[in-house]
Motif scaffolding. Structure first.
Motif, PDB file in Angstrom:
ATOM      1  N   ASP A   1       4.711   5.330  33.556  1.00  0.00           N
ATOM      2  CA  ASP A   1       3.845   6.417  34.203  1.00  0.00           C
ATOM      3  C   ASP A   1       3.974   7.847  33.609  1.00  0.00           C
ATOM      4  O   ASP A   1       3.166   8.309  33.170  1.00  0.00           O
ATOM      5  N   ASN A   2       5.405   8.111  33.245  1.00  0.00           N
ATOM      6  CA  ASN A   2       5.653   9.273  32.769  1.00  0.00           C
ATOM      7  C   ASN A   2       6.076   9.030  31.212  1.00  0.00           C
ATOM      8  O   ASN A   2       7.148   8.872  30.990  1.00  0.00           O
ATOM      9  N   ASN A   3       5.162   9.049  30.246  1.00  0.00           N
ATOM     10  CA  ASN A   3       5.203   8.553  28.813  1.00  0.00           C
ATOM     11  C   ASN A   3       5.282   9.683  28.216  1.00  0.00           C
ATOM     12  O   ASN A   3       4.942   9.446  26.805  1.00  0.00           O
ATOM     13  N   GLU A   4       5.376  10.911  28.510  1.00  0.00           N
ATOM     14  CA  GLU A   4       5.201  11.970  27.601  1.00  0.00           C
ATOM     15  C   GLU A   4       6.083  11.931  26.465  1.00  0.00           C
ATOM     16  O   GLU A   4       5.682  12.372  25.145  1.00  0.00           O
ATOM     17  N   LYS A   5       7.420  11.471  26.726  1.00  0.00           N
ATOM     18  CA  LYS A   5       8.262  11.456  25.621  1.00  0.00           C
ATOM     19  C   LYS A   5       8.440  10.081  25.147  1.00  0.00           C
ATOM     20  O   LYS A   5       9.646   9.760  24.628  1.00  0.00           O
ATOM     21  N   MET A   6       7.537   9.116  25.375  1.00  0.00           N
ATOM     22  CA  MET A   6       7.906   7.902  24.911  1.00  0.00           C
ATOM     23  C   MET A   6       6.590   7.287  24.046  1.00  0.00           C
ATOM     24  O   MET A   6       5.468   7.647  24.382  1.00  0.00           O
ATOM     25  N   ARG A   7       6.907   6.603  22.959  1.00  0.00           N
ATOM     26  CA  ARG A   7       6.074   6.129  22.071  1.00  0.00           C
ATOM     27  C   ARG A   7       6.318   4.690  21.650  1.00  0.00           C
ATOM     28  O   ARG A   7       7.519   4.292  21.620  1.00  0.00           O
ATOM     29  N   MET A   8       5.346   4.002  21.295  1.00  0.00           N
ATOM     30  CA  MET A   8       5.213   2.695  20.884  1.00  0.00           C
ATOM     31  C   MET A   8       4.468   2.428  19.748  1.00  0.00           C
ATOM     32  O   MET A   8       3.392   3.116  19.408  1.00  0.00           O
ATOM     33  N   SER A   9       4.715   1.449  18.902  1.00  0.00           N
ATOM     34  CA  SER A   9       4.016   1.122  17.653  1.00  0.00           C
ATOM     35  C   SER A   9       3.950  -0.277  17.146  1.00  0.00           C
ATOM     36  O   SER A   9       4.872  -1.000  17.559  1.00  0.00           O
TER      37      SER A   9
ATOM     38  N   GLY B   1      18.698   8.348  17.281  1.00  0.00           N
ATOM     39  CA  GLY B   1      18.113   9.550  16.226  1.00  0.00           C
ATOM     40  C   GLY B   1      16.923   9.024  15.595  1.00  0.00           C
ATOM     41  O   GLY B   1      16.635   9.634  14.461  1.00  0.00           O
ATOM     42  N   THR B   2      16.229   7.699  15.973  1.00  0.00           N
ATOM     43  CA  THR B   2      15.171   7.658  15.308  1.00  0.00           C
ATOM     44  C   THR B   2      13.971   7.678  16.168  1.00  0.00           C
ATOM     45  O   THR B   2      13.907   7.330  17.272  1.00  0.00           O
ATOM     46  N   GLY B   3      12.933   8.186  15.549  1.00  0.00           N
ATOM     47  CA  GLY B   3      11.453   8.141  16.212  1.00  0.00           C
ATOM     48  C   GLY B   3      10.457   7.694  15.602  1.00  0.00           C
ATOM     49  O   GLY B   3      10.495   7.027  14.588  1.00  0.00           O
ATOM     50  N   PHE B   4       9.117   8.044  15.980  1.00  0.00           N
ATOM     51  CA  PHE B   4       8.150   7.976  15.051  1.00  0.00           C
ATOM     52  C   PHE B   4       7.379   9.266  14.562  1.00  0.00           C
ATOM     53  O   PHE B   4       6.374   9.286  13.885  1.00  0.00           O
TER      54      PHE B   4
ATOM     55  N   GLY C   1       7.573  -1.452  17.870  1.00  0.00           N
ATOM     56  CA  GLY C   1       8.689  -0.614  17.920  1.00  0.00           C
ATOM     57  C   GLY C   1       8.463   0.228  19.322  1.00  0.00           C
ATOM     58  O   GLY C   1       7.324   0.524  19.663  1.00  0.00           O
ATOM     59  N   PHE C   2       9.590   0.827  19.671  1.00  0.00           N
ATOM     60  CA  PHE C   2       9.627   1.583  20.834  1.00  0.00           C
ATOM     61  C   PHE C   2      10.581   3.027  20.479  1.00  0.00           C
ATOM     62  O   PHE C   2      11.587   2.698  19.970  1.00  0.00           O
ATOM     63  N   ALA C   3      10.177   4.164  20.913  1.00  0.00           N
ATOM     64  CA  ALA C   3      11.079   5.427  20.577  1.00  0.00           C
ATOM     65  C   ALA C   3      10.903   6.325  22.043  1.00  0.00           C
ATOM     66  O   ALA C   3       9.856   6.483  22.487  1.00  0.00           O
ATOM     67  N   TYR C   4      12.162   6.659  22.402  1.00  0.00           N
ATOM     68  CA  TYR C   4      12.048   7.634  23.611  1.00  0.00           C
ATOM     69  C   TYR C   4      12.936   9.108  23.277  1.00  0.00           C
ATOM     70  O   TYR C   4      14.107   8.762  22.752  1.00  0.00           O
ATOM     71  N   LEU C   5      12.335   9.873  23.603  1.00  0.00           N
ATOM     72  CA  LEU C   5      13.251  11.273  23.196  1.00  0.00           C
ATOM     73  C   LEU C   5      13.924  11.577  24.490  1.00  0.00           C
ATOM     74  O   LEU C   5      13.524  11.993  25.531  1.00  0.00           O
ATOM     75  N   SER C   6      15.342  10.877  24.589  1.00  0.00           N
ATOM     76  CA  SER C   6      16.223  11.215  25.845  1.00  0.00           C
ATOM     77  C   SER C   6      16.982  12.354  25.737  1.00  0.00           C
ATOM     78  O   SER C   6      16.833  13.284  24.721  1.00  0.00           O
ATOM     79  N   PRO C   7      17.478  12.759  26.724  1.00  0.00           N
ATOM     80  CA  PRO C   7      18.397  13.926  26.731  1.00  0.00           C
ATOM     81  C   PRO C   7      19.555  14.089  25.649  1.00  0.00           C
ATOM     82  O   PRO C   7      20.010  15.126  25.464  1.00  0.00           O
TER      83      PRO C   7
END
Length: 771
Positions: free
Chosen positions: A699-707, A768-771, A734-740
């Motif tokens: 639901d709250n996916n502003e800081k989540m990406r999938m590929s 430390g890995t994102g998209f 793949g999945f990436a999350y910008l965590s605290p």
């Protein structure tokens, strides 16, 4: 005498009539109050003690009290200048419970169903409808609330939704409400057709809808294409209209839309009837009004519209924006460009009427929302100044630069006119701070390094200064490293950067073989960078390091690194030069633009090493839709010795794993030592294609990406023996999350081109890995 007597009697009659129907209010009493405050009601009354009471006052009082919603019956009596207001209060709401039922969790999972309206949203609607606990109850308010919910369900295709209220009133005139909601199943599209489509095929028109007849069973489970919603249907209708208008069919009409539900309200059939009309072409394109600030020649060159082209409404809108930007860059912030069209047969002539208004200058520039980042860090990226002429493209470039910093999750620009100063404008940059650093702690065990402890901090906006600080510590039985790096990206207010770094590492390698080699390295670096343009930089770095190398008998033997292990001199002086181009529209989640870099490094003859490396790196993002982005990456790296010296074995290129070709073991690709362990190579060729979107299942996916991705590449021992038949390739998700604490990445991958002996790694996790 008779007339005087008549006038006197008339005045006397009028006096007594007035006394009878207009009295001064001396007292106001309420009868029947239990829950309401008398003082509150007195403030609601349009008449107060001391006011005159007339024959219309009663209706006015009753209307004002009914508006409070607190009473079901009101009567007013005026007796000897004393108002008696008798009231029957509406019940107050003791509780309002809502029971949501959408079937069993398992059946919903099978059908892909979710609750349309959450408890949180229902509580908010209760507050808005004044039906929460403590409010006065009326049947009208409850009926309106139920109608609101029914409308929400039906507009989303839940035509079978049932909403049943149960109401009870206690002896204290308090009402308890229980609302049972069964949303049922969403109506499914049984058939969908478009009649009258000849110039554009029905198949292409149906693809403009997000909804439609069901896809294949497995695909439809994920897409839910056959589930009807009015919002997505309306969007599809708009898309059809826009498609025809953009294709020159200006007389296009939707003649009829027929939606038929079956008796059980579970299946819906849709038929759309359209009239395409004729296709129009562009006729004469002219300009009128105040265009001298730009000139006709430049205006004609700026627009994409050409005589004889098919009329495209979207291109007209784009060209209006282009012309607006041209004049806005000359200070005309409030230019008005009005396209006037005229038809002749199948041609449309367009005359752009231009009204400039006054030139506008920037009065004040303010920054808001930067709770952590210093004002000057934001302002140095803003390319306009107070008192300068307004320029829209410069402001747009400033917006992109701020988003590219990576300090903010969102950056917006707003403008406001200055009172009594028509040629002035105030500009506000509103930013929202985001996580700019990461702190890591880890304890792990591996066969290679034994028990290891790690800690680190990476921060690119230290204390809101815009400076970068990285510090890492890794301690284990086989590998120890401590490093420090600091960079000021704008030390002289002209975009010049300076950096310093220092590091110490101790490696006792057990991967190739037991105690195969030890390398103790101590070094330091200093760097300097300058901007070449808004999007390009040139950076240089000078690094010195001293290396102590000890090799085991095996590693010093034939087939391994005999010559390098025998060398006693291992000091290195290295110069690196890097050119970088960055046009990405965002640092955290770019959707458009490129990031290219070319770098060259050479180990200078001042030291013992003689080698160079050349690197070309490309990353690009292209939007596929509003929520989907296509990302391409490519990397070519060549490292080679010169003047008869070999490339140090630990400076070679390695591949496999995260950031390389996922699906293969970390640093396992390429040439091998005699014992089958990777030895690295002179050249690396790597690339990937990624389809990125928000993680829609959260639901709250502003800081989540999938590929979904495809990786390809390999490591080659020599630049002279590249064989593309040796390329490895993999695919996965793949999945990436910008965590605290920073970006967290994970992937599942499987090789699609591999060879016997390859090390396979189906799952990977990284910090430390994102998209």
């Amino acid at each position: 005498m008779k007339n005087i007597l008549t006038q006197f009697l008339a005045l006397l009659f009028l006096f007594f009539t007035t006394k009878a129907y207009s009295n001064t209010i001396n007292e106001i009493n309420f009868i029947g109050l239990n829950n309401s405050s008398e003082n509150t009601l007195l403030n609601q009354l349009p008449l107060q003690i001391g006011d005159e009471y007339t024959d219309s006052s009663s209706n006015i009082i009753i209307q004002s009290l009914y508006k409070t919603g607190l009473f079901s019956d009101i009567s007013v009596i005026n007796y000897e200048n004393s108002l008696k207001i008798t009231l029957i209060e509406n019940p107050t709401i003791k509780f309002f419970d809502i029971n949501l039922d959408s079937g069993s969790g398992f059946s919903n999972w099978i059908k892909g169903e979710k609750m349309l309206i959450s408890n949180e949203l229902l509580d908010e609607e209760l507050e808005n409808s004044e039906l929460s606990t403590g409010n006065a109850y009326t049947k009208y308010k409850l009926d309106e609330f139920i109608l609101l919910l029914e409308s929400k369900y039906s507009s989303s295709g839940y035509y079978n939704a049932e909403i049943t209220p149960n109401i009870s009133v206690d002896s204290q005139n308090r009402v308890g409400i229980e609302l049972n909601i069964n949303q049922g199943d969403r109506a499914k599209i049984e058939s969908f057709s478009i009649k009258g489509a000849n110039k554009i095929s029905e198949e292409n028109l149906l693809e403009l809808f997000k909804i439609g007849e069901a896809d294949m069973m497995l695909v439809n489970y994920f897409t839910n294409k056959d589930l009807f919603t009015e919002a997505e249907f309306s969007q599809g209708i708009d898309s059809i209209t826009n498609t025809y208008f953009d294709s020159g069919y200006l007389d296009f009409q939707i003649l009829n839309v027929e939606t038929l539900l079956d008796e059980n309200k579970e299946k819906i059939s849709i038929t759309i009837e359209i009239l395409e009309g004729i296709q129009y072409q562009l006729g004469e394109i002219t300009f009128d009004g105040e265009y001298s600030a730009i000139g006709l020649e430049q205006l004609n060159e700026a627009i994409s519209l050409k005589k004889g082209d098919v009329f495209n409404r979207n291109l007209v809108i784009q060209d209006i924006q282009t012309l607006t930007d041209l004049f806005a860059d000359e200070g005309y912030a409030f230019v008005n460009i009005n396209p006037i069209t005229s038809e002749f047969l199948n041609s449309v002539n367009i005359n752009f009427n231009i009204a400039l208004n006054k030139k506008v200058y920037i009065n004040r520039i303010t920054v808001s929302g930067n709770t952590r980042t210093q004002d000057e860090v934001v302002r140095r990226e803003i390319e306009v100044s107070e008192g300068s002429l307004y320029s829209r493209s410069t402001l747009r470039d400033s917006l992109v630069k701020l988003r590219r910093l990576g300090y903010f999750s969102d950056v917006q620009i707003s403008t406001s006119e200055v009172e009594d100063m028509p040629d002035k404008i105030d500009i506000n940059f509103s930013v929202e701070e985001t996580q700019t650093g990461s702190i890591s702690f880890s304890v792990s065990h591996s066969n290679n390094y034994g028990i290891s402890f790690g800690a680190g901090i990476k921060e690119k906006n230290v204390f809101g200064s815009g400076n970068t600080l990285n510090a890492d510590l890794n301690v284990s039985e086989s590998y120890n490293r401590v490093s420090f790096y600091f960079m000021n990206p704008n030390y002289n207010d002209e975009g010049h950067s300076v950096s310093i770094g220092a590091f110490r590492s101790e490696i006792n390698d057990d991967d190739i073989a037991a105690n195969s080699y030890e390398i103790n390295t101590t070094g330091a670096s200093i760097g300097y960078g300058i901007p070449l343009s808004n999007n390009t930089r040139l950076n240089t770095e000078f690094e010195f390091s001293t290396n102590e190398i000890k090799c085991s008998a095996l590693f010093s033997g034939s087939g391994y690194e005999a010559s390098q292990c025998a060398s006693s001199g291992n000091d290195e002086f290295k110069l690196n030069i890097n050119w970088n181009e960055n046009t990405l529209n965002d640092y955290l989640y770019p959707t458009n633009g490129v990031n290219n870099s070319l770098s060259a490094g050479i180990a200078l003859p001042l030291g013992d090493y003689r080698y160079f490396d050349l690197n070309a790196d490309h990353t690009s993002y292209r939007p596929v839709s509003n929520s989907t982005t296509l990302k391409f990456t490519g990397n070519l790296n060549l490292s080679k010795g010169y003047s008869g010296k070999a490339l140090p074995f630990y400076k070679r290129n390695f591949g496999g794993g995260s950031g390389s070709v996922r699906g293969f073991g970390n640093k396992t690709l390429g040439p091998l030592y005699p014992n089958g362990k990777a030895k690295g190579g002179e050249i690396a060729i790597l690339g990937s294609a990624n389809l990125i979107s928000p993680a829609f299942f959260f639901d709250n996916n502003e800081k989540m990406r999938m590929s979904a991705f495809i990786d390809a590449g390999n490591i080659y021992e020599k630049s002279s023996n590249i064989k593309f038949g040796d390329i490895r390739m993999s695919t996965g998700f793949g999945f990436a999350y910008l965590s605290p604490i920073g970006s967290i990445g994970a992937f599942i991958s499987t090789p699609i081109i591999k060879k016997d002996g390859d090390t396979i790694e189906d799952f990977g996790f990284s910090l430390g890995t994102g998209f």
